[in-house]
Design a protein around this motif. Structure first.
Motif, PDB file in Angstrom:
ATOM      1  N   ARG A   1      -4.273  69.594  24.102  1.00 37.08           N
ATOM      2  CA  ARG A   1      -3.660  69.163  22.838  1.00 37.08           C
ATOM      3  C   ARG A   1      -3.297  67.681  22.885  1.00 37.08           C
ATOM      4  N   LEU A   2      -2.705  67.242  23.997  1.00 32.98           N
ATOM      5  CA  LEU A   2      -2.349  65.826  24.130  1.00 32.98           C
ATOM      6  C   LEU A   2      -3.599  64.947  24.095  1.00 32.98           C
ATOM      7  N   SER A   3      -4.649  65.387  24.769  1.00 33.55           N
ATOM      8  CA  SER A   3      -5.895  64.619  24.778  1.00 33.55           C
ATOM      9  C   SER A   3      -6.500  64.539  23.388  1.00 33.55           C
ATOM     10  N   ASN A   4      -6.415  65.619  22.631  1.00 32.27           N
ATOM     11  CA  ASN A   4      -6.967  65.607  21.271  1.00 32.27           C
ATOM     12  C   ASN A   4      -6.223  64.623  20.369  1.00 32.27           C
ATOM     13  N   ALA A   5      -4.903  64.492  20.576  1.00 32.73           N
ATOM     14  CA  ALA A   5      -4.146  63.509  19.797  1.00 32.73           C
ATOM     15  C   ALA A   5      -4.665  62.101  20.080  1.00 32.73           C
ATOM     16  N   TYR A   6      -4.934  61.815  21.350  1.00 35.50           N
ATOM     17  CA  TYR A   6      -5.504  60.521  21.730  1.00 35.50           C
ATOM     18  C   TYR A   6      -6.907  60.351  21.154  1.00 35.50           C
ATOM     19  N   LEU A   7      -7.733  61.392  21.247  1.00 33.14           N
ATOM     20  CA  LEU A   7      -9.117  61.295  20.799  1.00 33.14           C
ATOM     21  C   LEU A   7      -9.224  61.054  19.301  1.00 33.14           C
ATOM     22  N   LEU A   8      -8.341  61.654  18.506  1.00 31.05           N
ATOM     23  CA  LEU A   8      -8.377  61.435  17.061  1.00 31.05           C
ATOM     24  C   LEU A   8      -8.192  59.953  16.732  1.00 31.05           C
ATOM     25  N   ALA A   9      -7.208  59.323  17.387  1.00 33.50           N
ATOM     26  CA  ALA A   9      -6.953  57.904  17.127  1.00 33.50           C
ATOM     27  C   ALA A   9      -8.092  57.046  17.661  1.00 33.50           C
ATOM     28  N   ARG A  10      -8.555  57.348  18.858  1.00 35.56           N
ATOM     29  CA  ARG A  10      -9.638  56.557  19.458  1.00 35.56           C
ATOM     30  C   ARG A  10     -10.908  56.654  18.640  1.00 35.56           C
ATOM     31  N   ASP A  11     -11.264  57.861  18.231  1.00 35.43           N
ATOM     32  CA  ASP A  11     -12.496  58.041  17.459  1.00 35.43           C
ATOM     33  C   ASP A  11     -12.450  57.285  16.142  1.00 35.43           C
ATOM     34  N   GLN A  12     -11.277  57.268  15.506  1.00 34.07           N
ATOM     35  CA  GLN A  12     -11.195  56.555  14.229  1.00 34.07           C
ATOM     36  C   GLN A  12     -11.419  55.064  14.436  1.00 34.07           C
ATOM     37  N   LEU A  13     -10.841  54.506  15.495  1.00 40.27           N
ATOM     38  CA  LEU A  13     -11.044  53.089  15.778  1.00 40.27           C
ATOM     39  C   LEU A  13     -12.526  52.784  16.012  1.00 40.27           C
ATOM     40  N   VAL A  14     -13.179  53.600  16.821  1.00 43.04           N
ATOM     41  CA  VAL A  14     -14.591  53.356  17.135  1.00 43.04           C
ATOM     42  C   VAL A  14     -15.458  53.571  15.904  1.00 43.04           C
ATOM     43  N   SER A  15     -15.146  54.575  15.114  1.00 44.42           N
ATOM     44  CA  SER A  15     -15.942  54.849  13.908  1.00 44.42           C
ATOM     45  C   SER A  15     -15.895  53.695  12.915  1.00 44.42           C
ATOM     46  N   ASP A  16     -14.808  52.935  12.926  1.00 46.34           N
ATOM     47  CA  ASP A  16     -14.665  51.818  11.997  1.00 46.34           C
ATOM     48  C   ASP A  16     -15.284  50.524  12.513  1.00 46.34           C
ATOM     49  N   MET A  17     -15.767  50.507  13.748  1.00 44.75           N
ATOM     50  CA  MET A  17     -16.310  49.285  14.342  1.00 44.75           C
ATOM     51  C   MET A  17     -17.736  49.005  13.874  1.00 44.75           C
ATOM     52  N   THR A  18     -18.073  47.734  13.800  1.00 45.40           N
ATOM     53  CA  THR A  18     -19.455  47.336  13.573  1.00 45.40           C
ATOM     54  C   THR A  18     -20.233  47.461  14.880  1.00 45.40           C
ATOM     55  N   ALA A  19     -21.552  47.375  14.774  1.00 42.21           N
ATOM     56  CA  ALA A  19     -22.389  47.444  15.973  1.00 42.21           C
ATOM     57  C   ALA A  19     -22.035  46.326  16.951  1.00 42.21           C
ATOM     58  N   ARG A  20     -21.816  45.127  16.428  1.00 40.97           N
ATOM     59  CA  ARG A  20     -21.467  44.013  17.317  1.00 40.97           C
ATOM     60  C   ARG A  20     -20.131  44.265  18.018  1.00 40.97           C
ATOM     61  N   THR A  21     -19.155  44.731  17.270  1.00 42.35           N
ATOM     62  CA  THR A  21     -17.851  44.980  17.883  1.00 42.35           C
ATOM     63  C   THR A  21     -17.953  46.052  18.958  1.00 42.35           C
ATOM     64  N   ARG A  22     -18.759  47.073  18.725  1.00 41.77           N
ATOM     65  CA  ARG A  22     -18.946  48.100  19.765  1.00 41.77           C
ATOM     66  C   ARG A  22     -19.544  47.485  21.025  1.00 41.77           C
ATOM     67  N   ARG A  23     -20.505  46.568  20.842  1.00 39.48           N
ATOM     68  CA  ARG A  23     -21.089  45.900  22.013  1.00 39.48           C
ATOM     69  C   ARG A  23     -20.028  45.083  22.753  1.00 39.48           C
ATOM     70  N   LEU A  24     -19.182  44.406  21.996  1.00 37.71           N
ATOM     71  CA  LEU A  24     -18.135  43.602  22.607  1.00 37.71           C
ATOM     72  C   LEU A  24     -17.144  44.474  23.381  1.00 37.71           C
TER      73      LEU A  24
END
Length: 213
Positions: A143-166
């Motif tokens: 459950r604790l890991s899922n709370a972290y994953l929800l926030a992390r996934d949203q950040l990554v989902s909003d990134m551009t391809a260049r930002t992901r590379r960075l």
């Protein structure tokens, strides 16, 4: 049963709508190989099983989460996966075609990918990863890991391809100056892109996953 471990099931988001399914699979395979070379954490790296599904095995949820973060960052625009992580015991069923993966960890991973699919389709479109603990495994940690994953996934989902590379580069220890040269942009542009995307939180979260003890 062969003991406790972490099973991962991945599927390609929108695979039926891809213009070139074969090219997408090649890009996914290349990204998996890159991640496994840069951070060899998988007990068994993700491999295609059937259709758009892949399966892999890790020793811990921290290893799985770290590896899958790199994979999300490594994938090019237009190719994304959902990841179901199952914690529990793994086993194999003998078959004339070879050993078949079986056991509570796999069943939990299947439940997890169904949950993340539902989250993505309904209220949290940026969701990509979920953990389910099989009976007897640590449900509180999941459950604790899922709370972290929800926030992390949203950040990554909003990134551009260049930002992901960075961000991938930063996770590999590359400096902003090195990244600026590889992207042919200024160091200030790198700094601004990382700050705007909330990359500092992603990098620190990754560091915590990789911390020993």
């Amino acid at each position: 049963m062969s003991g406790s471990a972490v099973a991962v099931i991945a599927d390609i988001v929108g695979s039926r709508g891809l213009d070139d399914r074969a090219a997408a699979q090649r890009a996914l395979d290349e990204a998996i190989l890159r991640v496994d070379a840069d951070l060899p954490l998988a007990r068994r790296a993700l491999l295609p099983i059937v259709g758009d599904e892949l399966q892999g095995v890790y020793d811990s949820t921290a290893d799985a989460m770290a590896s899958l973060l790199l994979l999300r960052l490594a994938l090019p625009d237009g190719i994304e996966c959902r990841y179901g992580i199952g914690v529990g015991t793994l086993g194999e069923v003998p078959s004339r075609a070879g050993a078949l993966a079986e056991g509570p960890a796999w069943w939990a991973a299947r439940d997890a990918i169904e949950i993340v699919h539902a989250l993505q389709s309904r209220s949290i479109p940026g969701a990509r990863t979920w953990i389910v603990a099989a009976a007897g495994a640590d449900a509180a940690s999941a459950r604790l890991s899922n709370a972290y994953l929800l926030a992390r996934d949203q950040l990554v989902s909003d990134m551009t391809a260049r930002t992901r590379r960075l961000v991938y580069g930063r996770l590999q220890g590359r400096t902003q100056a090195e990244l600026a040269r590889s992207e042919r942009i200024t160091q200030s542009a790198v700094s601004q892109a990382l700050a705007t995307a909330g990359a500092g939180a992603v990098v620190e979260g990754f560091r915590q996953l990789r911390a020993e003890g």
